[in-house]
Design an enzyme around this catalytic site. Structure first.
Site, PDB file in Angstrom:
ATOM      1  N   LYS A 103     -85.594   7.978  34.462  1.00 14.64           N
ATOM      2  CA  LYS A 103     -84.385   7.186  34.772  1.00 14.64           C
ATOM      3  C   LYS A 103     -83.296   7.441  33.723  1.00 14.64           C
ATOM      4  O   LYS A 103     -82.127   7.647  34.050  1.00 14.64           O
ATOM      5  CB  LYS A 103     -84.784   5.701  34.819  1.00 14.64           C
ATOM      6  CG  LYS A 103     -83.659   4.696  34.980  1.00 14.64           C
ATOM      7  CD  LYS A 103     -83.351   3.876  33.737  1.00 14.64           C
ATOM      8  CE  LYS A 103     -84.478   3.188  33.039  1.00 14.64           C
ATOM      9  NZ  LYS A 103     -84.098   2.455  31.838  1.00 14.64           N
ATOM     10  N   LYS A 145     -77.321   4.803  23.810  1.00  9.78           N
ATOM     11  CA  LYS A 145     -78.748   4.753  24.152  1.00  9.78           C
ATOM     12  C   LYS A 145     -79.121   5.939  25.053  1.00  9.78           C
ATOM     13  O   LYS A 145     -80.175   6.554  24.880  1.00  9.78           O
ATOM     14  CB  LYS A 145     -79.056   3.410  24.834  1.00  9.78           C
ATOM     15  CG  LYS A 145     -80.454   3.286  25.402  1.00  9.78           C
ATOM     16  CD  LYS A 145     -81.522   3.339  24.332  1.00  9.78           C
ATOM     17  CE  LYS A 145     -82.915   3.342  24.953  1.00  9.78           C
ATOM     18  NZ  LYS A 145     -83.946   3.728  23.983  1.00  9.78           N
ATOM     19  N   THR A 188     -82.039  -0.778  29.237  1.00 12.34           N
ATOM     20  CA  THR A 188     -81.341   0.508  29.223  1.00 12.34           C
ATOM     21  C   THR A 188     -80.727   0.747  30.598  1.00 12.34           C
ATOM     22  O   THR A 188     -81.450   0.975  31.570  1.00 12.34           O
ATOM     23  CB  THR A 188     -82.304   1.669  28.884  1.00 12.34           C
ATOM     24  OG1 THR A 188     -82.939   1.393  27.642  1.00 12.34           O
ATOM     25  CG2 THR A 188     -81.545   2.985  28.799  1.00 12.34           C
TER      26      THR A 188
HETATM   27  N1  LIG Z   1     -91.139   0.870  26.794  1.00  8.70           N
HETATM   28  C1  LIG Z   1     -90.335   1.404  25.888  1.00  8.70           C
HETATM   29  O1  LIG Z   1     -90.785   2.111  24.963  1.00  8.70           O
HETATM   30  C2  LIG Z   1     -88.864   1.157  25.916  1.00  8.70           C
HETATM   31  C3  LIG Z   1     -88.192   0.745  27.049  1.00  8.70           C
HETATM   32  N2  LIG Z   1     -86.840   0.567  27.008  1.00  8.70           N
HETATM   33  C4  LIG Z   1     -86.103   0.105  28.175  1.00  8.70           C
HETATM   34  O2  LIG Z   1     -86.329  -1.295  28.265  1.00  8.70           O
HETATM   35  C5  LIG Z   1     -86.387  -1.709  29.625  1.00  8.70           C
HETATM   36  C6  LIG Z   1     -87.738  -2.378  29.884  1.00  8.70           C
HETATM   37  O3  LIG Z   1     -88.736  -1.442  29.579  1.00  8.70           O
HETATM   38  P1  LIG Z   1     -90.291  -1.810  29.616  1.00  8.70           P
HETATM   39  O4  LIG Z   1     -90.517  -3.170  29.087  1.00  8.70           O
HETATM   40  O5  LIG Z   1     -90.996  -0.660  29.020  1.00  8.70           O
HETATM   41  O6  LIG Z   1     -90.521  -1.802  31.182  1.00  8.70           O
HETATM   42  P2  LIG Z   1     -91.604  -2.518  32.094  1.00  8.70           P
HETATM   43  O7  LIG Z   1     -91.651  -1.687  33.315  1.00  8.70           O
HETATM   44  O8  LIG Z   1     -92.842  -2.798  31.338  1.00  8.70           O
HETATM   45  O9  LIG Z   1     -90.902  -3.925  32.420  1.00  8.70           O
HETATM   46  C7  LIG Z   1     -89.831  -4.002  33.311  1.00  8.70           C
HETATM   47  C8  LIG Z   1     -89.404  -5.447  33.473  1.00  8.70           C
HETATM   48  O10 LIG Z   1     -88.377  -5.501  34.484  1.00  8.70           O
HETATM   49  C9  LIG Z   1     -88.788  -6.419  35.490  1.00  8.70           C
HETATM   50  N3  LIG Z   1     -88.271  -6.011  36.790  1.00  8.70           N
HETATM   51  C10 LIG Z   1     -88.362  -4.811  37.392  1.00  8.70           C
HETATM   52  N4  LIG Z   1     -87.723  -4.825  38.577  1.00  8.70           N
HETATM   53  C11 LIG Z   1     -87.228  -6.075  38.735  1.00  8.70           C
HETATM   54  C12 LIG Z   1     -86.447  -6.707  39.742  1.00  8.70           C
HETATM   55  N5  LIG Z   1     -86.046  -6.045  40.851  1.00  8.70           N
HETATM   56  N6  LIG Z   1     -86.113  -7.999  39.568  1.00  8.70           N
HETATM   57  C13 LIG Z   1     -86.504  -8.672  38.464  1.00  8.70           C
HETATM   58  N7  LIG Z   1     -87.222  -8.131  37.462  1.00  8.70           N
HETATM   59  C14 LIG Z   1     -87.573  -6.837  37.591  1.00  8.70           C
HETATM   60  C15 LIG Z   1     -90.299  -6.390  35.459  1.00  8.70           C
HETATM   61  O11 LIG Z   1     -90.812  -7.525  36.104  1.00  8.70           O
HETATM   62  P3  LIG Z   1     -92.332  -7.520  36.699  1.00  8.70           P
HETATM   63  O12 LIG Z   1     -93.204  -7.857  35.524  1.00  8.70           O
HETATM   64  O13 LIG Z   1     -92.312  -8.559  37.749  1.00  8.70           O
HETATM   65  O14 LIG Z   1     -92.579  -6.135  37.241  1.00  8.70           O
HETATM   66  C16 LIG Z   1     -90.532  -6.365  33.954  1.00  8.70           C
HETATM   67  O15 LIG Z   1     -90.349  -7.634  33.406  1.00  8.70           O
HETATM   68  C17 LIG Z   1     -86.110  -0.452  30.448  1.00  8.70           C
HETATM   69  O16 LIG Z   1     -84.745  -0.406  30.727  1.00  8.70           O
HETATM   70  C18 LIG Z   1     -86.522   0.675  29.501  1.00  8.70           C
HETATM   71  O17 LIG Z   1     -85.846   1.882  29.800  1.00  8.70           O
HETATM   72  C19 LIG Z   1     -86.123   0.718  25.852  1.00  8.70           C
HETATM   73  C20 LIG Z   1     -86.742   1.113  24.715  1.00  8.70           C
HETATM   74  C21 LIG Z   1     -88.142   1.411  24.661  1.00  8.70           C
HETATM   75  O1  LIG Z   2     -86.212   3.923  25.561  1.00  8.82           O
HETATM   76  C1  LIG Z   2     -87.258   4.152  24.946  1.00  8.82           C
HETATM   77  C2  LIG Z   2     -87.217   4.647  23.587  1.00  8.82           C
HETATM   78  C3  LIG Z   2     -88.553   4.865  22.974  1.00  8.82           C
HETATM   79  C4  LIG Z   2     -88.406   5.151  21.515  1.00  8.82           C
HETATM   80  O2  LIG Z   2     -87.286   5.048  20.963  1.00  8.82           O
HETATM   81  O3  LIG Z   2     -89.436   5.465  20.898  1.00  8.82           O
END
Ligand SMILES: NC(=O)C1=CN([C@@H]2O[C@H](COP(=O)(O)OP(=O)(O)OC[C@H]3O[C@@H](n4cnc5c(N)ncnc54)[C@H](OP(=O)(O)O)[C@@H]3O)[C@@H](O)[C@H]2O)C=CC1
Ligand SMILES: O=CCCC(=O)O
Length: 342
Positions: free
Chosen positions: A286, A218, A143
């Site tokens: 964010k 989104k 996102t």
């Molecule tokens: N969780 C949710 O319900 C949802 C999340 N999203 C979106 O999806 C994305 C991921 O979310 P989510 O999985 O929950 O987040 P997490 O915080 O669990 O994971 C983030 C990922 O990004 C990596 N990362 C962060 N900073 C860096 C960097 N500087 N360089 C390289 N890799 C980096 C992390 O690596 P490391 O493991 O090393 O920290 C990790 O793999 C976000 O944009 C979020 O807004 C969308 C829908 C639903």
């Molecule tokens: O970006 C996160 C969305 C979470 C959801 O759709 O439930």
């Protein structure tokens, strides 16, 4: 409006495992001339496409796992290497940089935290763009804001590769269950060829036209969700303050017009002040911040989202960044309200 096409009707439901050779054929025809070696072609043998996955956090890990379970030839990378290990033990390959993943794969997905990390991984040193080229594709499911997605698109396209943004609706459980909703925009051929993979990870997908439209959709969805959760939090606390049982409020809401799965799944734990992380609060804040930027870019007033954003900022300042976004309720509790007002 013609670019706003709901492509649910294209959905190919659940591929047989292993990843079918029919899909490999379709994929290699459109995307990659490297996925079928000339010797294999002479022998009529199709080599399955090689797929990369970067970013194995809460969302990326189960999405990648679903691809492996479906028989996809998957190569993974994550900044913190240890998060690759469970997937490697399930059969994934590993490369030590985004560049190497992109160079060794036909199509690479990325699920990263925010605009900065999405840019770093796509366009930084040892980033995806260095390993891209004609015949390859990059699908960013993180996102991010419209400008970031357009910047990444520009870098990827300049290598001759194709780009698709495909942020997802749905959280940890839908990611585990392969029930995500993809909001895609960008190269339509890449969309069509990535479709079987999106169908492994999700239940539906929308193709929204030019790059930026998926990111914008989104952010609008998550702007609404963030405000809903803030409003729900106020309701739970007000209920309690006037001597009503918040559990009954959850039940009442569940039977009426404002029912939403979010209230029934998160409400009971919020009442107990438990916030097991599915969607980290820092990511919800964010998204509200990015939605405010989106609204600013078209001079649209979004005062409710702006107020909600302030609440998430308060929750972050009190240490709830990595808890579930439902922990925003803590920002409304008297102890924090008093300290914020001093
Ligand atoms: N969780 C949710 O319900 C949802 C999340 N999203 C979106 O999806 C994305 C991921 O979310 P989510 O999985 O929950 O987040 P997490 O915080 O669990 O994971 C983030 C990922 O990004 C990596 N990362 C962060 N900073 C860096 C960097 N500087 N360089 C390289 N890799 C980096 C992390 O690596 P490391 O493991 O090393 O920290 C990790 O793999 C976000 O944009 C979020 O807004 C969308 C829908 C639903
Ligand atoms: O970006 C996160 C969305 C979470 C959801 O759709 O439930």
């Amino acid at each position: 409006m013609s670019s706003l096409v709901n492509c649910n009707h294209f959905a190919i439901h659940r591929l047989p495992s292993p990843f079918s050779s029919a899909i490999a054929t379709r994929f290699s025809r459109h995307i990659s001339n490297v996925s079928v070696s000339s010797q294999s072609q002479q022998q009529g043998i199709q080599t399955p496409p090689k797929i990369g996955f970067l970013g194995l956090g809460i969302m990326g890990s189960p999405m990648a796992q679903n691809l492996i379970n479906a028989g996809v030839d998957l190569t993974v990378w994550n900044r913190t290497k240890s998060k690759c290990d469970p997937l490697i033990s399930l059969g994934a390959k590993y490369k030590s940089s985004p560049e190497q993943v992109a160079a060794s794969c036909d199509l690479t997905f990325a699920m990263l935290a925010d605009p900065q990390s999405a840019m770093d991984v796509a366009c930084g040193k040892y980033g995806v763009a260095n390993g891209m080229g004609p015949g390859k594709g990059y699908v960013d499911v993180s996102t991010v804001d419209v400008d970031t997605s357009k910047l990444i698109n520009g870098h990827i396209k300049s290598t001759g590769a194709l780009f698709l943004e495909a942020p997802v609706s749905g959280s940890k459980k839908p990611a585990e269950d392969g029930q995500l909703i993809f909001l895609t925009a960008g190269d339509r051929n890449l969309y069509q060829n990535a479709a079987p993979l999106l169908d492994i990870m999700g239940k539906s997908k929308f193709y929204l036209g030019d790059v930026g439209n998926g990111a914008a959709m989104k952010l609008v969805v998550n702007m609404i969700m963030g405000s809903m959760m803030a409003s729900f939090s106020e309701g739970l606390l007000l209920c309690e303050k006037v001597g009503l049982d918040p559990k009954v409020l959850v039940e009442v809401i569940s039977q009426g017009a404002i029912n939403a799965p979010m209230y029934t799944t998160k409400g009971p734990s919020m009442i107990k002040s438990h916030y097991p992380t599915a969607f980290p609060l820092k990511h919800q804040q964010k998204d509200l911040r990015l939605a405010l930027g989106l609204a600013e870019s078209v001079s649209q007033s979004i005062p409710i989202a702006a107020a909600a954003n302030e609440l998430y900022k308060v929750a972050k300042s009190h240490g709830y960044s990595d808890e579930d976004f439902s922990a925003v309720i803590e920002a409304l509790k008297t102890k924090f309200q008093n300290s914020e007002n001093q």
